[in-house]
Enzyme design. Structure first.
Site, PDB file in Angstrom:
ATOM      1  N   THR A   1       5.712   4.343  -8.724  1.00  0.00           N
ATOM      2  CA  THR A   1       5.503   4.438  -7.212  1.00  0.00           C
ATOM      3  C   THR A   1       4.238   3.421  -6.758  1.00  0.00           C
ATOM      4  O   THR A   1       4.509   2.672  -5.730  1.00  0.00           O
ATOM      5  CB  THR A   1       4.847   5.695  -6.646  1.00  0.00           C
ATOM      6  OG1 THR A   1       6.165   6.629  -7.249  1.00  0.00           O
ATOM      7  CG2 THR A   1       4.934   5.608  -5.252  1.00  0.00           C
TER       8      THR A   1
ATOM      9  N   TYR B   1       0.228  12.548 -21.859  1.00  0.00           N
ATOM     10  CA  TYR B   1      -0.057  11.909 -20.389  1.00  0.00           C
ATOM     11  C   TYR B   1      -1.623  12.795 -19.941  1.00  0.00           C
ATOM     12  O   TYR B   1      -1.523  13.887 -20.086  1.00  0.00           O
ATOM     13  CB  TYR B   1       1.225  12.513 -19.704  1.00  0.00           C
ATOM     14  CG  TYR B   1       1.101  12.270 -17.928  1.00  0.00           C
ATOM     15  CD1 TYR B   1       1.516  11.046 -17.387  1.00  0.00           C
ATOM     16  CD2 TYR B   1       0.803  13.312 -17.223  1.00  0.00           C
ATOM     17  CE1 TYR B   1       1.339  11.122 -16.321  1.00  0.00           C
ATOM     18  CE2 TYR B   1       0.709  13.077 -15.743  1.00  0.00           C
ATOM     19  CZ  TYR B   1       0.843  11.908 -15.264  1.00  0.00           C
ATOM     20  OH  TYR B   1       0.928  11.733 -13.907  1.00  0.00           O
TER      21      TYR B   1
ATOM     22  N   ASN C   1       0.941  -1.189  -0.036  1.00  0.00           N
ATOM     23  CA  ASN C   1      -0.059  -0.114  -0.349  1.00  0.00           C
ATOM     24  C   ASN C   1       0.809   1.110  -0.074  1.00  0.00           C
ATOM     25  O   ASN C   1       1.222   1.818   1.145  1.00  0.00           O
ATOM     26  CB  ASN C   1      -0.957  -0.147   1.399  1.00  0.00           C
ATOM     27  CG  ASN C   1      -1.689   1.191   1.138  1.00  0.00           C
ATOM     28  OD1 ASN C   1      -2.067   1.790   0.272  1.00  0.00           O
ATOM     29  ND2 ASN C   1      -2.112   1.644   2.688  1.00  0.00           N
TER      30      ASN C   1
END
Length: 258
Positions: A45, A111, A24
């Site tokens: 990430t 993006y 997490n």
């Protein structure tokens, strides 16, 4: 008596080592940036993990791989089920149209911050599903599941100033103290302000349920929300996409460690 205590401590050690690997870590809707490993930051990430040569923080795919052999050995030795939990989001249903942009993972020109977040959360579900498939094939007593913890009033929205302010303003008015909730209420969002209803403790309910509840024993390759089984997107059920992502992620890690 001594033998009883020894056996208890041995079982406790197995329980603590094996119980679950909980993945997490999260950032959301950031402006386009690359990680230290030159991977789009949200994908790096929220899914890949950090290169341990450059950072002390190791997450998700990389963390799971590093722990997996130890978990397998512990499961075999202690005869307890291990549980791997990968925290995703309902936003996995809103990635880019192609799901995972393998050939454009670092493309700044196309993006979109929210689509990129959805892509990283889709990767979480696909990772859990492919890991579950591989563990089943190996007949290992370890399960792998993904979940949506609920929208939690943290600084996850910090890159969207309007949402961050709204969470801060509404959160203190609509969230109840966790100790005032019944066990059922703790795991559910408030109906009126569902998006802002969970504080950190309430937001941990589904994770704790999947990690600890006996009803989850033997369940693998599943997706949970509000302490119940939930439906994923069609892309999240795509086994070919999951296999391709597995290989793609391993290649990214190999490149970042050489």
């Amino acid at each position: 008596m001594v033998l009883t205590i020894y056996n208890y401590l041995l079982r406790l050690k197995c329980f603590l080592v094996l119980l679950f690997a909980r993945n997490n870590a999260g950032i959301m809707a950031t402006p386009f940036m690359l990680s230290e490993e030159n991977i789009e930051l949200q994908f790096a990430t929220n899914h890949v993990g950090k290169n341990f040569q450059h950072s002390r923080i190791i997450r998700h795919f990389l963390l799971t791989n590093l722990l997996l052999e130890t978990m397998k050995k512990t499961a075999d030795k202690c005869k307890h089920e291990g549980r791997i939990i990968i925290v995703s989001s309902r936003r996995h249903k809103f990635p880019y149209n192609e799901g995972i942009r393998f050939d454009k993972i670092n493309d700044e020109s196309g993006y979109n911050s929210l689509s990129a977040y959805g892509q990283s959360k889709l990767a979480n579900v696909l990772h859990a599903n492919e890991l579950a498939r591989r563990l089943r094939e190996e007949n290992v007593q370890i399960t792998a599941n993904s979940l949506h913890p609920g929208a939690i009033a943290t600084n996850l929205f910090r890159h969207y100033s309007f949402l961050n302010g709204l969470v801060a303003a509404l959160g203190k008015h609509v969230m109840k103290d966790v100790h005032q909730w019944s066990p059922v209420q703790e795991s559910l969002q408030l109906s009126t302000f569902g998006m802002f209803a969970l504080n950190e403790l309430q937001g941990a309910a589904t994770t704790c349920y999947v990690a600890l509840h006996p009803d989850v024993k033997g369940m693998t390759g599943k997706y949970y929300a509000d302490c119940n089984l939930a439906e994923t997107s069609l892309q999240a059920k795509d086994q070919d996409l999951a296999r391709k992502l597995w290989d793609f992620t391993n290649n990214l890690i190999d490149k970042s460690t050489t």
